[in-house]
Scaffold this motif. Structure first.
Motif, PDB file in Angstrom:
ATOM      1  N   ALA A 229       0.845  -1.201   0.000  1.00 33.41           N
ATOM      2  CA  ALA A 229       0.000   0.000   0.000  1.00 33.41           C
ATOM      3  C   ALA A 229       0.881   1.254   0.000  1.00 33.41           C
ATOM      4  CB  ALA A 229      -0.924  -0.009   1.210  1.00 33.41           C
ATOM      5  N   TRP A 230       1.969   1.196   0.761  1.00 34.43           N
ATOM      6  CA  TRP A 230       2.903   2.324   0.829  1.00 34.43           C
ATOM      7  C   TRP A 230       3.524   2.576  -0.547  1.00 34.43           C
ATOM      8  CZ3 TRP A 230       4.259   6.378   3.516  1.00 34.43           C
ATOM      9  CH2 TRP A 230       5.522   6.936   3.353  1.00 34.43           C
ATOM     10  N   ASP A 231       4.005   1.489  -1.186  1.00 34.85           N
ATOM     11  CA  ASP A 231       4.613   1.635  -2.516  1.00 34.85           C
ATOM     12  C   ASP A 231       3.599   2.218  -3.493  1.00 34.85           C
ATOM     13  OD1 ASP A 231       6.863   0.576  -1.447  1.00 34.85           O
ATOM     14  OD2 ASP A 231       6.608  -1.435  -2.293  1.00 34.85           O
ATOM     15  N   HIS A 232       2.371   1.773  -3.356  1.00 38.27           N
ATOM     16  CA  HIS A 232       1.318   2.280  -4.240  1.00 38.27           C
ATOM     17  C   HIS A 232       1.170   3.802  -4.064  1.00 38.27           C
ATOM     18  CE1 HIS A 232      -2.665   2.713  -6.067  1.00 38.27           C
ATOM     19  NE2 HIS A 232      -2.979   3.408  -4.985  1.00 38.27           N
ATOM     20  N   LEU A 233       1.176   4.242  -2.804  1.00 36.73           N
ATOM     21  CA  LEU A 233       1.041   5.690  -2.545  1.00 36.73           C
ATOM     22  C   LEU A 233       2.238   6.462  -3.096  1.00 36.73           C
ATOM     23  CD1 LEU A 233      -0.377   6.162   1.067  1.00 36.73           C
ATOM     24  CD2 LEU A 233      -1.398   6.918  -1.076  1.00 36.73           C
ATOM     25  N   LEU A 234       3.431   5.879  -2.928  1.00 41.49           N
ATOM     26  CA  LEU A 234       4.634   6.566  -3.421  1.00 41.49           C
ATOM     27  C   LEU A 234       4.607   6.702  -4.930  1.00 41.49           C
ATOM     28  CD1 LEU A 234       7.767   5.455  -1.409  1.00 41.49           C
ATOM     29  CD2 LEU A 234       6.122   7.269  -0.963  1.00 41.49           C
TER      30      LEU A 234
END
Ligand code: F6P
Ligand code: MG
Length: 457
Positions: A229-234
């Motif tokens: 989810a974090w990578d997606h946001l980045l």
């Protein structure tokens, strides 16, 4: 596409549906009746209409006891609440599989139907006083009041955060903070009032509210897709981002979600947060828009939280949090919404069929779904093998272009995404902890899952 397994049924003794319908539903309604009595409290103007509501609640109890057939909502009911047409449609479909009765029908549909039936009793009262009455409000407030220690601890944590955030914060530090505040929001879901009607004590719930306990419980997070989810946001780069939170419970959980929201806005991770609440009293403790307003008042009310009277640090930390939330709310960066979809009995696989909601959610950079019921609706509350992937279990939603992140403490049967053999280990472990049914580990609220799909599968 895999074949879809059957749902959980209320007469399955191996499902948490069974104790829910036999014990928890009656306890919840009996508690509601008691609260109605104190709401009437000798007020002669409310007596007739209030007693009529009590009579109808009692007849719901009788309907469970006698395992009556579940009836479609009437034309008059639909006039007052058009979303009930959908319930009648789904009842028609379910009846084709087998006759739907209270004690044997599919758990998820009937639990939703139950809360709509309770709401119907109130909105059809001859006295408009009851139309907006929340039968569960007293319980919601009581439990939020009992969360004083956890709430004030989070206020203090937020004060410290404001000194930690700066423009020069590294991405790695930001990720660590993101993970911490997601954790706060996740375990906030352990405070669920409808569980109080079961075998989880208030001490159990409070024991999940402090930092020390969250750390201790880290190993109880069985699936953790947070990095994805974090990578997606980045990947979304530096553009202004919108987060959506499909809320679950009011009180401590809502407060934890607001603390997460403050973190996301202050850190620049997001510039808008949409909070999706329920339009009617739902599963006892779910957030309605007025619960958001109540929480802001209660947070700085020394009659509500006693230690605000005597401890200036507490008062100052609570005031800082309250003012910050109000400021973001007034400036339109925290927006409270509600849509009738969230109080249907429909699976989230069907979100794309609800055009206005779907179009709105397509603007989101991340949709965080809180809690158990949202997870059940994501996975369809069907009997998936626990090793089924999350993406398979959410069916069409997985290719809907909606990025979804589920934060759920497990309080029902369905669970997916587990590695081979883990379910069996947990069954044995829960049994060795002195519980009769090892399978009920997944309904105990002691374990959690964090599952993600980017919507492009
Ligand atoms: O304990 C089971 C239950 O009442 C379920 O019916 C429901 O899914 C859940 O609790 C509510 O929990 P939450 O507030 O996390 O959705
Ligand atoms: Mg809830």
């Amino acid at each position: 596409m895999n074949q879809i397994p059957p749902p959980y049924y209320n007469d399955d003794k191996n499902s948490f549906a069974y104790p829910t319908v036999h014990k928890r539903w009656p306890t919840i309604i009996e508690g509601g009746i008691d609260d109605m009595k104190s709401a009437i409290n000798g007020d002669s103007k409310l007596e007739n209409s209030g007693n009529e509501i009590i009579r109808q609640l009692q007849s719901l109890l009788v309907a469970f006891k006698n395992d009556e057939e579940v009836k479609p909502f009437s034309e008059e009911a639909i006039k007052l609440n058009p979303s009930l047409i959908r319930y009648n449609e789904s009842l028609k479909e379910l009846n084709k599989v087998r006759k739907v009765t209270w004690l044997t029908g599919p758990w998820l549909n009937l639990e939703c139907y139950l809360y709509q039936a309770i709401n119907q009793i109130f909105i059809s009262s001859e006295d408009s006083y009851w139309h907006k009455f929340d039968i569960f409000e007293k319980l919601k407030n009581q439990t939020f009041q009992q969360s004083e220690v956890g709430v004030l601890e989070l206020c203090k944590r937020y004060e410290v955060l404001t000194t930690q955030l700066s423009d020069s914060l590294s991405q790695d530090t930001l990720k660590i903070l993101f993970s911490e505040f997601i954790d706060i929001s996740l375990w906030g879901n352990a405070t669920d009032l409808s569980l109080l009607a079961g075998n989880v004590s208030l001490e159990d719930i409070q024991s999940l509210q402090g930092e020390k306990n969250r750390k201790k419980n880290e190993e109880n997070i069985l699936v953790n897709d947070l990095s994805q989810a974090w990578d997606h946001l980045l990947k979304k780069g530096s553009k202004e981002k919108r987060l959506d939170i499909i809320l679950d419970n009011s009180g401590f959980e809502l407060f934890a979600d607001l603390i997460f929201s403050l973190f996301a806005l202050d850190s620049g991770l997001a510039n808008k947060i949409y909070l999706h609440s329920k339009q009617i009293p739902w599963f006892v403790s779910d957030v309605m828009p007025k619960d958001f307003d109540n929480l802001l008042q209660q947070l700085i009310d020394p009659q509500f939280y006693n230690s605000l009277k005597s401890n200036e640090n507490h008062l100052s930390a609570a005031s800082t949090v309250k003012e910050k939330i109000s400021k973001y709310h007034e400036s339109g960066q925290i927006i409270v919404k509600s849509h009738m979809f969230w109080t249907l009995d429909d699976k989230f696989w069907n979100i794309p069929k609800y055009g206005d909601l779907y179009d709105d959610l397509l603007n989101s950079d991340l949709i965080i779904l809180k809690g158990d019921l949202n997870y059940r609706k994501l996975t369809g509350d069907v009997q998936w093998e626990p090793t089924t992937s999350f993406v398979t279990s959410i069916q069409d939603l997985a290719k809907s272009k909606l990025p979804v992140l589920s934060l759920r403490t497990c309080k029902a049967d369905v669970v997916v995404g587990l590695p081979e053999g883990l379910n069996e280990k947990l069954i044995a472990k829960y049994k060795s902890m002195g519980n009769e049914k090892g399978e009920f580990w997944s309904s105990s609220g002691k374990w959690a899952v964090i599952s993600f799909s980017d919507g492009y599968n």
